[in-house]
Each structure stands twice: as C-alpha cells, then as structure tokens.
Design a protein around this motif. Sequence first.
Motif, PDB file in Angstrom:
ATOM      1  N   SER A  22       0.767  -1.323   0.027  1.00 52.62           N
ATOM      2  CA  SER A  22      -0.049  -0.084  -0.168  1.00 52.62           C
ATOM      3  C   SER A  22       0.851   1.359  -0.071  1.00 52.62           C
ATOM      4  O   SER A  22       0.451   2.305  -0.494  1.00 52.62           O
ATOM      5  N   ILE A  23       1.903   1.004   0.461  1.00 54.19           N
ATOM      6  CA  ILE A  23       3.020   2.378   0.562  1.00 54.19           C
ATOM      7  C   ILE A  23       3.161   2.771  -0.807  1.00 54.19           C
ATOM      8  O   ILE A  23       3.139   3.901  -1.089  1.00 54.19           O
ATOM      9  N   TYR A  24       3.759   1.651  -1.394  1.00 57.69           N
ATOM     10  CA  TYR A  24       4.046   1.784  -2.905  1.00 57.69           C
ATOM     11  C   TYR A  24       2.724   2.486  -3.669  1.00 57.69           C
ATOM     12  O   TYR A  24       2.898   3.285  -4.509  1.00 57.69           O
ATOM     13  N   GLY A  25       1.770   1.688  -3.325  1.00 56.45           N
ATOM     14  CA  GLY A  25       0.386   2.179  -4.103  1.00 56.45           C
ATOM     15  C   GLY A  25       0.228   3.679  -3.737  1.00 56.45           C
ATOM     16  O   GLY A  25      -0.431   4.352  -4.868  1.00 56.45           O
ATOM     17  N   ILE A  26       0.442   4.233  -2.723  1.00 60.38           N
ATOM     18  CA  ILE A  26      -0.071   5.484  -2.372  1.00 60.38           C
ATOM     19  C   ILE A  26       1.020   6.438  -3.293  1.00 60.38           C
ATOM     20  O   ILE A  26       0.641   7.339  -3.839  1.00 60.38           O
ATOM     21  N   VAL A  27       2.218   6.065  -3.273  1.00 60.72           N
ATOM     22  CA  VAL A  27       3.369   6.609  -3.901  1.00 60.72           C
ATOM     23  C   VAL A  27       2.874   6.852  -5.440  1.00 60.72           C
ATOM     24  O   VAL A  27       2.754   7.788  -6.091  1.00 60.72           O
ATOM     25  N   TYR A  28       2.327   5.472  -6.020  1.00 63.64           N
ATOM     26  CA  TYR A  28       1.918   5.383  -7.601  1.00 63.64           C
ATOM     27  C   TYR A  28       0.759   6.528  -7.855  1.00 63.64           C
ATOM     28  O   TYR A  28       0.596   7.065  -8.586  1.00 63.64           O
ATOM     29  N   GLY A  29      -0.255   6.366  -6.601  1.00 61.79           N
ATOM     30  CA  GLY A  29      -1.260   7.325  -7.090  1.00 61.79           C
ATOM     31  C   GLY A  29      -1.016   8.706  -6.837  1.00 61.79           C
ATOM     32  O   GLY A  29      -1.613   9.470  -7.844  1.00 61.79           O
ATOM     33  N   VAL A  30      -0.050   9.273  -5.971  1.00 63.81           N
ATOM     34  CA  VAL A  30       0.394  10.635  -6.120  1.00 63.81           C
ATOM     35  C   VAL A  30       1.307  11.003  -7.336  1.00 63.81           C
ATOM     36  O   VAL A  30       0.746  12.083  -7.930  1.00 63.81           O
ATOM     37  N   LEU A  31       1.894  10.169  -7.753  1.00 63.47           N
ATOM     38  CA  LEU A  31       2.889  10.353  -8.950  1.00 63.47           C
ATOM     39  C   LEU A  31       2.032  10.398 -10.162  1.00 63.47           C
ATOM     40  O   LEU A  31       1.984  11.320 -11.032  1.00 63.47           O
ATOM     41  N   ALA A  32       0.950   9.552 -10.193  1.00 60.96           N
ATOM     42  CA  ALA A  32       0.054   9.403 -11.393  1.00 60.96           C
ATOM     43  C   ALA A  32      -0.737  10.614 -11.401  1.00 60.96           C
ATOM     44  O   ALA A  32      -0.891  11.410 -12.639  1.00 60.96           O
ATOM     45  N   GLY A  33      -1.181  11.240 -10.254  1.00 63.70           N
ATOM     46  CA  GLY A  33      -1.946  12.326 -10.258  1.00 63.70           C
ATOM     47  C   GLY A  33      -0.965  13.821 -10.939  1.00 63.70           C
ATOM     48  O   GLY A  33      -1.468  14.344 -11.697  1.00 63.70           O
ATOM     49  N   LYS A  34       0.128  13.689 -10.269  1.00 67.29           N
ATOM     50  CA  LYS A  34       1.230  14.699 -10.604  1.00 67.29           C
ATOM     51  C   LYS A  34       1.496  14.654 -12.021  1.00 67.29           C
ATOM     52  O   LYS A  34       1.747  15.795 -12.781  1.00 67.29           O
ATOM     53  N   ALA A  35       1.568  13.652 -12.703  1.00 68.77           N
ATOM     54  CA  ALA A  35       1.748  13.520 -14.241  1.00 68.77           C
ATOM     55  C   ALA A  35       0.573  13.732 -14.870  1.00 68.77           C
ATOM     56  O   ALA A  35       0.640  13.794 -16.101  1.00 68.77           O
ATOM     57  N   GLY A  36      -0.667  13.958 -14.548  1.00 68.55           N
ATOM     58  CA  GLY A  36      -1.481  14.508 -15.050  1.00 68.55           C
ATOM     59  C   GLY A  36      -2.699  13.353 -15.561  1.00 68.55           C
ATOM     60  O   GLY A  36      -3.645  13.585 -16.354  1.00 68.55           O
ATOM     61  N   LEU A  37      -2.486  12.098 -15.253  1.00 66.68           N
ATOM     62  CA  LEU A  37      -3.290  11.095 -15.520  1.00 66.68           C
ATOM     63  C   LEU A  37      -4.750  11.093 -14.737  1.00 66.68           C
ATOM     64  O   LEU A  37      -4.847  11.782 -13.657  1.00 66.68           O
ATOM     65  N   SER A  38      -5.863  10.572 -15.453  1.00 72.13           N
ATOM     66  CA  SER A  38      -7.076  10.945 -14.842  1.00 72.13           C
ATOM     67  C   SER A  38      -7.307   9.586 -13.567  1.00 72.13           C
ATOM     68  O   SER A  38      -6.565   8.649 -13.827  1.00 72.13           O
ATOM     69  N   ILE A  39      -8.368   9.807 -12.874  1.00 72.70           N
ATOM     70  CA  ILE A  39      -8.507   9.048 -11.964  1.00 72.70           C
ATOM     71  C   ILE A  39      -8.726   7.476 -12.905  1.00 72.70           C
ATOM     72  O   ILE A  39      -8.317   6.464 -12.267  1.00 72.70           O
ATOM     73  N   PHE A  40      -9.513   7.639 -13.882  1.00 71.92           N
ATOM     74  CA  PHE A  40      -9.936   6.385 -14.687  1.00 71.92           C
ATOM     75  C   PHE A  40      -8.682   5.558 -15.025  1.00 71.92           C
ATOM     76  O   PHE A  40      -8.587   4.374 -15.015  1.00 71.92           O
ATOM     77  N   ALA A  41      -7.774   6.514 -15.450  1.00 72.61           N
ATOM     78  CA  ALA A  41      -6.488   5.992 -15.986  1.00 72.61           C
ATOM     79  C   ALA A  41      -5.886   5.286 -14.823  1.00 72.61           C
ATOM     80  O   ALA A  41      -5.245   4.116 -15.143  1.00 72.61           O
ATOM     81  N   VAL A  42      -5.716   5.876 -13.643  1.00 73.57           N
ATOM     82  CA  VAL A  42      -4.956   5.226 -12.538  1.00 73.57           C
ATOM     83  C   VAL A  42      -5.671   4.100 -12.135  1.00 73.57           C
ATOM     84  O   VAL A  42      -4.976   3.006 -11.958  1.00 73.57           O
ATOM     85  N   ILE A  43      -7.067   3.997 -12.058  1.00 76.80           N
ATOM     86  CA  ILE A  43      -7.654   2.630 -11.793  1.00 76.80           C
ATOM     87  C   ILE A  43      -7.530   1.527 -12.904  1.00 76.80           C
ATOM     88  O   ILE A  43      -7.174   0.394 -12.482  1.00 76.80           O
ATOM     89  N   ALA A  44      -7.777   1.854 -14.049  1.00 76.08           N
ATOM     90  CA  ALA A  44      -7.709   0.977 -15.197  1.00 76.08           C
ATOM     91  C   ALA A  44      -6.210   0.350 -15.223  1.00 76.08           C
ATOM     92  O   ALA A  44      -6.050  -0.636 -15.236  1.00 76.08           O
ATOM     93  N   MET A  45      -5.214   1.294 -15.071  1.00 78.19           N
ATOM     94  CA  MET A  45      -3.708   0.742 -14.847  1.00 78.19           C
ATOM     95  C   MET A  45      -3.690  -0.279 -13.806  1.00 78.19           C
ATOM     96  O   MET A  45      -3.161  -1.612 -14.054  1.00 78.19           O
ATOM     97  N   SER A  46      -4.267  -0.198 -12.456  1.00 79.15           N
ATOM     98  CA  SER A  46      -3.996  -0.944 -11.487  1.00 79.15           C
ATOM     99  C   SER A  46      -4.849  -2.230 -11.613  1.00 79.15           C
ATOM    100  O   SER A  46      -4.450  -3.287 -11.299  1.00 79.15           O
ATOM    101  N   SER A  47      -5.995  -1.988 -12.457  1.00 79.28           N
ATOM    102  CA  SER A  47      -7.019  -3.188 -12.517  1.00 79.28           C
ATOM    103  C   SER A  47      -6.422  -4.096 -13.533  1.00 79.28           C
ATOM    104  O   SER A  47      -6.373  -5.275 -13.663  1.00 79.28           O
ATOM    105  N   PHE A  48      -5.836  -3.688 -14.819  1.00 80.46           N
ATOM    106  CA  PHE A  48      -5.646  -4.353 -15.862  1.00 80.46           C
ATOM    107  C   PHE A  48      -3.995  -4.727 -16.171  1.00 80.46           C
ATOM    108  O   PHE A  48      -3.872  -5.823 -16.734  1.00 80.46           O
TER     109      PHE A  48
END
Lengths: 243, 106
Positions: A22-48
């Motif tokens: 989860s610690i890595y996951g939180i870092v991934y989420g923060v970085l993805a947001g800063k990189a301009g990814l949408s919440i859908f892209a963040v979820i899609a990447m983790s899901s698929f």
Amino acid sequence: MTKRNELLKGFTDTIPLGISVSIYGIVYGVLAGKAGLSIFAVIAMSSFVFAGASQMAAVQMLALGSGPISVVLTIFIINLRHYLLAASIAPYLKDFSTRIKMVCAYFMTDESYAVTYNHFQKNEPSPFYFLGSGLNIYLFWGASGVLGYLSGSIIPPQVNYVFDFAFAAAFIGILVPMIKDMPVLVTVIASAAISIAGCLYIPGKWYILIAGIGASLVGYAASSVKGPAGQAALEKGEVLDNE
Amino acid sequence: MNNGMLIAILGAAVATYFTRFPLMILSGRKEIPPRLVKYMSFIAPAVLTALIVPAVFAKQGRLDISLSNHYIIAAAATILVSYFSKNMLASIITGICTVGLLTWIF
C-alpha cells in the motif's frame, strides 16, 4: 480444506505484505496524479496491468511524453521476471485445470508468489490459496493507488518543481537497495551513460527502452567476466565505451 | 482518457498478462535458460536508472550539470538516505525536502 477456506487462508496470510504494498500504491497514486493521469487511467492501470514498478515507470514515461508503443515494450521487459515466478510455482499446480491457472496467473505478483511458494513448502498446494493471496495484493494495490491519487490532488501546483523530483526520488529508493554486486553497479553506470546520451541525441523517448535492454547486456557481460583481469578492466570503465 | 493513453494501458495489460500465464499453464515442461535468467535480473535496475538519470541531469533536452540544478544535490542526498535506510518513503521525503529547501534558500 475447502476451496473457500484455501482462498481465505491465502488472503489473510498475505495481509502484512498487502500493507507494505500500500505504501508503494500511495506513491503510485500521487505520482500518477502529478503526471496528469485521470482517476480512470489510474484505476484502469491498477486493474488491468497490475504490476507495481512497471506502472510507476509507465506513469513517468507518459508524463515525459513517451509514445504508447515504447511504454508497452518497456513494461513488457520490466515484467519479464514474471516468467521466473510462473515457472517456479507451476510444478506445484500441475494437477489443476488450465482455467484456474489462467485466473491465478492474472493475479500473480512478486508478493503473492513469495507468500504462496513459502506456503506450498509445508502444505498441500492449492490454486485457491494462490488466488486468495493474489486478490489480497490486488485490493490493497488498487485501493492505495486511488487513495494516493486523491490525497495528491491537495498538493498545490505551485510546488510542482519540488514534487517533480518525487519520481526520481521514488525510483532511487527502489534502485539503490538493488545494487548488491559489481555487475548490477556496472549495469547502472552503463544505463546512466546510455540514457543521458540517448535523451540528448535520440529522438523521442526510445532511450529508456534502449538503455534498459543495452545496459542489461553490459551487466550480463560483466557478470560473465571472471578473474582479476576482468575486474580490473571493469574498474577502468571499459564498459562505458559500449554506447 | 485519450487514445494514446488507452492504447498504452491496454497494450501494457496484454503484454503483462503474456509474461504471467504461459509458463503457469505449461507447468514444469519448460525450463528457462540460466543465461536468460541472469540477463533478466539486470533489466529492472537498467530501466530505473534510465528513468532517474536524465530526469536529474537533463532539462528540456539539454544537459545541466551545475550547482543551480537542485536535483543533483537532492539526488545525492536521496541516494545516501536510501543506502542507509533501505526505505523508499524516507528516500522520497528526503528528496522532496532537499529540493524544497534549496529552492527556498536560493
């Protein structure tokens, strides 16, 4: 044990690793947001895609403006190690159906592999234990990514220059503990040289893939060199001439 | 989500699944050559380095090796903390705080 109990046992045995993931996951989420990814892209990447370090690499590459093909190929080579995990766990599951193994494969990670392999040493192997372990990581990884994305959005854009460094810092935090011997150090030095030269002179972002494949070859060559003559050659930095 | 992003994610999903399932269903009939195993062990550090080094030393396609590039000092601090703590979170906090501090001072 029933299938259901195996699934539950696999899930609960993996909770400690789920928390550290989860610690890595939180870092991934923060970085993805800063990189301009949408919440859908963040979820899609983790899901698929569902593969930690490679998702972070993908986010960084997308932020740099890499094309989709170089992102896909880079993710593929990072995840080649899955072949090792699958080959190592498969003999324990040889009596089970292909269908359940296809499902297990989808949820296999470094963490669930480690827990399951350990469990199979002393217990009757069951694909449902493996699946339960994988599902645990899947849920912790997915949820923590969303949590990171949402908490990252409160960081004001004025400090972007500071937070842009978070990528490099996160990768340094993953990389440094990997450098345990001379061939890995040689790989890192070679990749540094190739990627710097590549980012200056190769169009696009292909230098990431080129450095990934090329520096690994240099590391492999270094690991094959035996004896003091080879070591001396390495220390003189001959490998750097490679690129 | 634009098309490029969609292709990247779906392509990565398919590519990753193709690293997971083939040897799982072939159960023990296939052995991976030890040389390939050795080669594969270097890929992760190689790719990570290729993501870190240009991000630290190059800005907009130009090399910037000077003290005004705060990322260089921050990277050095991050490497030290990472080496001694082996903790990713501590490394990130060190890195961000160093850049923040240098930006604030200079």
